[in-house]
Motif scaffolding. Structure first.
Motif, PDB file in Angstrom:
ATOM      1  N   ARG A 102      51.567  40.105  50.918  1.00 42.56           N
ATOM      2  CA  ARG A 102      51.627  41.349  51.677  1.00 42.56           C
ATOM      3  C   ARG A 102      50.257  42.035  51.632  1.00 42.56           C
ATOM      4  O   ARG A 102      49.643  42.173  50.570  1.00 42.56           O
ATOM      5  CB  ARG A 102      52.694  42.268  51.077  1.00 42.56           C
ATOM      6  N   GLY A 103      49.788  42.441  52.788  1.00 43.08           N
ATOM      7  CA  GLY A 103      48.484  43.088  52.868  1.00 43.08           C
ATOM      8  C   GLY A 103      47.364  42.170  53.318  1.00 43.08           C
ATOM      9  O   GLY A 103      46.273  42.645  53.660  1.00 43.08           O
ATOM     10  N   ASP A 104      47.603  40.843  53.335  1.00 41.36           N
ATOM     11  CA  ASP A 104      46.583  39.920  53.821  1.00 41.36           C
ATOM     12  C   ASP A 104      46.279  40.189  55.291  1.00 41.36           C
ATOM     13  O   ASP A 104      47.183  40.517  56.077  1.00 41.36           O
ATOM     14  CB  ASP A 104      47.060  38.468  53.699  1.00 41.36           C
ATOM     15  N   VAL A 105      45.025  40.042  55.668  1.00 42.27           N
ATOM     16  CA  VAL A 105      44.637  40.084  57.076  1.00 42.27           C
ATOM     17  C   VAL A 105      44.614  38.633  57.549  1.00 42.27           C
ATOM     18  O   VAL A 105      43.848  37.811  57.035  1.00 42.27           O
ATOM     19  CB  VAL A 105      43.271  40.758  57.267  1.00 42.27           C
ATOM     20  N   VAL A 106      45.468  38.321  58.523  1.00 41.66           N
ATOM     21  CA  VAL A 106      45.768  36.929  58.859  1.00 41.66           C
ATOM     22  C   VAL A 106      45.506  36.652  60.341  1.00 41.66           C
ATOM     23  O   VAL A 106      45.835  37.474  61.206  1.00 41.66           O
ATOM     24  CB  VAL A 106      47.247  36.611  58.538  1.00 41.66           C
ATOM     25  N   VAL A 107      44.919  35.490  60.616  1.00 40.75           N
ATOM     26  CA  VAL A 107      44.841  34.983  61.981  1.00 40.75           C
ATOM     27  C   VAL A 107      46.016  34.034  62.188  1.00 40.75           C
ATOM     28  O   VAL A 107      46.278  33.160  61.357  1.00 40.75           O
ATOM     29  CB  VAL A 107      43.508  34.255  62.241  1.00 40.75           C
ATOM     30  N   GLY A 248      45.049  31.147  59.065  1.00 37.25           N
ATOM     31  CA  GLY A 248      44.281  31.360  57.849  1.00 37.25           C
ATOM     32  C   GLY A 248      44.080  32.831  57.556  1.00 37.25           C
ATOM     33  O   GLY A 248      44.507  33.707  58.302  1.00 37.25           O
ATOM     34  N   ARG A 249      43.429  33.091  56.435  1.00 39.61           N
ATOM     35  CA  ARG A 249      43.201  34.457  55.959  1.00 39.61           C
ATOM     36  C   ARG A 249      41.758  34.870  56.211  1.00 39.61           C
ATOM     37  O   ARG A 249      40.828  34.109  55.970  1.00 39.61           O
ATOM     38  CB  ARG A 249      43.506  34.521  54.456  1.00 39.61           C
ATOM     39  N   ALA A 250      41.598  36.101  56.694  1.00 36.62           N
ATOM     40  CA  ALA A 250      40.259  36.656  56.901  1.00 36.62           C
ATOM     41  C   ALA A 250      39.783  37.286  55.601  1.00 36.62           C
ATOM     42  O   ALA A 250      40.403  38.233  55.108  1.00 36.62           O
ATOM     43  CB  ALA A 250      40.291  37.699  58.020  1.00 36.62           C
ATOM     44  N   ASP A 251      38.713  36.750  55.043  1.00 38.76           N
ATOM     45  CA  ASP A 251      38.226  37.229  53.747  1.00 38.76           C
ATOM     46  C   ASP A 251      36.954  38.048  53.829  1.00 38.76           C
ATOM     47  O   ASP A 251      36.775  38.998  53.073  1.00 38.76           O
ATOM     48  CB  ASP A 251      37.986  36.047  52.802  1.00 38.76           C
ATOM     49  N   ARG A 252      36.051  37.675  54.734  1.00 39.85           N
ATOM     50  CA  ARG A 252      34.736  38.328  54.733  1.00 39.85           C
ATOM     51  C   ARG A 252      34.113  38.302  56.129  1.00 39.85           C
ATOM     52  O   ARG A 252      34.175  37.288  56.831  1.00 39.85           O
ATOM     53  CB  ARG A 252      33.806  37.627  53.733  1.00 39.85           C
ATOM     54  N   ILE A 253      33.526  39.438  56.512  1.00 37.82           N
ATOM     55  CA  ILE A 253      32.780  39.532  57.767  1.00 37.82           C
ATOM     56  C   ILE A 253      31.394  38.938  57.523  1.00 37.82           C
ATOM     57  O   ILE A 253      30.703  39.322  56.580  1.00 37.82           O
ATOM     58  CB  ILE A 253      32.653  41.001  58.216  1.00 37.82           C
ATOM     59  N   ARG A 272      27.447  45.709  57.925  1.00 34.63           N
ATOM     60  CA  ARG A 272      28.696  44.960  57.899  1.00 34.63           C
ATOM     61  C   ARG A 272      28.499  43.468  57.592  1.00 34.63           C
ATOM     62  O   ARG A 272      29.479  42.741  57.451  1.00 34.63           O
ATOM     63  CB  ARG A 272      29.450  45.102  59.251  1.00 34.63           C
ATOM     64  N   PHE A 273      27.264  43.037  57.477  1.00 32.84           N
ATOM     65  CA  PHE A 273      26.993  41.636  57.155  1.00 32.84           C
ATOM     66  C   PHE A 273      27.569  41.316  55.774  1.00 32.84           C
ATOM     67  O   PHE A 273      27.288  42.011  54.779  1.00 32.84           O
ATOM     68  CB  PHE A 273      25.495  41.339  57.174  1.00 32.84           C
ATOM     69  N   PHE A 274      28.365  40.261  55.669  1.00 32.45           N
ATOM     70  CA  PHE A 274      28.946  39.763  54.411  1.00 32.45           C
ATOM     71  C   PHE A 274      29.881  40.787  53.747  1.00 32.45           C
ATOM     72  O   PHE A 274      30.078  40.751  52.540  1.00 32.45           O
ATOM     73  CB  PHE A 274      27.848  39.329  53.441  1.00 32.45           C
ATOM     74  N   LYS A 275      30.446  41.662  54.546  1.00 31.62           N
ATOM     75  CA  LYS A 275      31.354  42.672  54.010  1.00 31.62           C
ATOM     76  C   LYS A 275      32.749  42.083  53.800  1.00 31.62           C
ATOM     77  O   LYS A 275      33.284  41.392  54.653  1.00 31.62           O
ATOM     78  CB  LYS A 275      31.436  43.868  54.977  1.00 31.62           C
ATOM     79  N   ALA A 276      33.341  42.354  52.628  1.00 32.18           N
ATOM     80  CA  ALA A 276      34.677  41.853  52.324  1.00 32.18           C
ATOM     81  C   ALA A 276      35.723  42.546  53.196  1.00 32.18           C
ATOM     82  O   ALA A 276      35.600  43.737  53.509  1.00 32.18           O
ATOM     83  CB  ALA A 276      35.008  42.075  50.851  1.00 32.18           C
ATOM     84  N   VAL A 277      36.723  41.792  53.631  1.00 30.10           N
ATOM     85  CA  VAL A 277      37.830  42.345  54.419  1.00 30.10           C
ATOM     86  C   VAL A 277      38.899  42.829  53.458  1.00 30.10           C
ATOM     87  O   VAL A 277      39.428  42.057  52.653  1.00 30.10           O
ATOM     88  CB  VAL A 277      38.427  41.269  55.359  1.00 30.10           C
ATOM     89  N   GLN A 278      39.235  44.110  53.535  1.00 29.30           N
ATOM     90  CA  GLN A 278      40.211  44.693  52.599  1.00 29.30           C
ATOM     91  C   GLN A 278      41.391  45.251  53.355  1.00 29.30           C
ATOM     92  O   GLN A 278      41.312  45.592  54.511  1.00 29.30           O
ATOM     93  CB  GLN A 278      39.548  45.788  51.771  1.00 29.30           C
TER      94      GLN A 278
END
Length: 278
Positions: A102-107, A248-253, A272-278
């Motif tokens: 729960r809370g994952d950002v998912v494609v 899959g899961r979006a982890d990092r921009i 925003r380069f290499f920013k973690a997706v929260q």
């Protein structure tokens, strides 16, 4: 004659190199990571139009949806994942399957259109999900929501599709400041993320959705500008998403551009380069 043979061999070797490179890239994209551009504002402010990320395919294992789709409308190319790996479809299972949290950002693949969507997972199998006055309720209890000021952006066309944002402060002309209400939402497993609102909407109050076994419920963080599971797929929404449709899961921009093209370097968002997706 020898020079002709050498030229012919060089040409063949070049073709082989290109083919091998494409095969390696295809395998890498199918098994490990898939590139994904954010085309719309449905996940603001977590993800902005023009963010570029790699989707972690290892996180949830593999299904037919793990095969890449190739759509180049300009050249008349439309190869869907089902065209390649459709023989794996139908049992709602995965190879080396991992459970999303729960809370994952998912494609994921849209259950009807097959298009790739990106949203936040809020409802697990067996959960009862409902919206009441704009507040997410899970299993009969509202999630914790805390006011966190406003989200502001300039009213202007955004991204290649030239999408204009929607605002809580009414009609705003180009160049004006578009404002949305900003809140911090805390899910039952203590995952925190920002959500945005612009005012009362039809999907702010819904019936109770009971998530079927093997399915998931997704909502966009930009709550009043997201087509998601709050509307059934049969009514042009998303509805419940089968386990096998997760990509899959979006982890990092990795990169972000606010302009029409990534080549417009003056529109790059360096913060925003290499920013973690929260």
């Amino acid at each position: 004659m020898a020079e002709t043979e050498k030229s012919g061999n060089a040409f063949v070797e070049t073709i082989k190199t290109i083919v091998y490179a494409l095969l390696i890239a295809g395998v890498f994209r199918t098994i490990f990571f898939q590139p994904f551009w954010i085309p719309s504002g449905s996940m603001k402010e977590t993800l902005l139009i023009g963010d570029f990320l790699f989707v972690n395919k290892v996180a949830y294992g593999y299904s037919y949806a793990s095969c890449p789709s190739l759509r180049l409308q300009r050249f008349g190319i439309d190869v869907d994942a089902k065209d390649i790996c459709g023989f794996f479809d139908g049992d709602n299972t995965r190879l080396f399957g991992g459970e999303p949290e729960r809370g994952d950002v998912v494609v994921f693949r849209h259950p009807v259109s097959g298009r790739d969507y990106i949203k936040r997972l809020v409802g697990l199998p067996g959960d009862r999900v409902q919206m009441k006055a704009g507040v997410l309720n899970l299993n009969g209890r509202p999630v914790e929501v805390e006011d966190a000021g406003t989200f502001e952006e300039v009213m202007e066309p955004q991204g290649p599709q030239r999408i204009r944002p929607r605002c809580a402060n009414g009609a705003v002309g180009d160049g004006g400041m578009c404002i949305k209400e900003r809140q911090i939402e805390t899910l039952p497993n203590d995952v925190q993320h920002t959500i945005l609102n612009i005012g009362p909407q039809r999907v702010d109050d819904t019936g109770v959705y009971t998530v079927p076994e093997g399915h998931y419920f997704f909502i966009g963080d930009n709550r009043d500008n997201s087509l998601d599971s709050r509307v059934p797929a049969a009514a042009n929404g998303v509805g419940f998403v089968p386990y096998e449709n997760l990509i899959g899961r979006a982890d990092r921009i990795m990169f972000s551009s606010a302009g029409r093209s990534m080549l417009f370097f003056w529109t790059w968002r360096g913060d925003r380069f290499f920013k973690a997706v929260q």
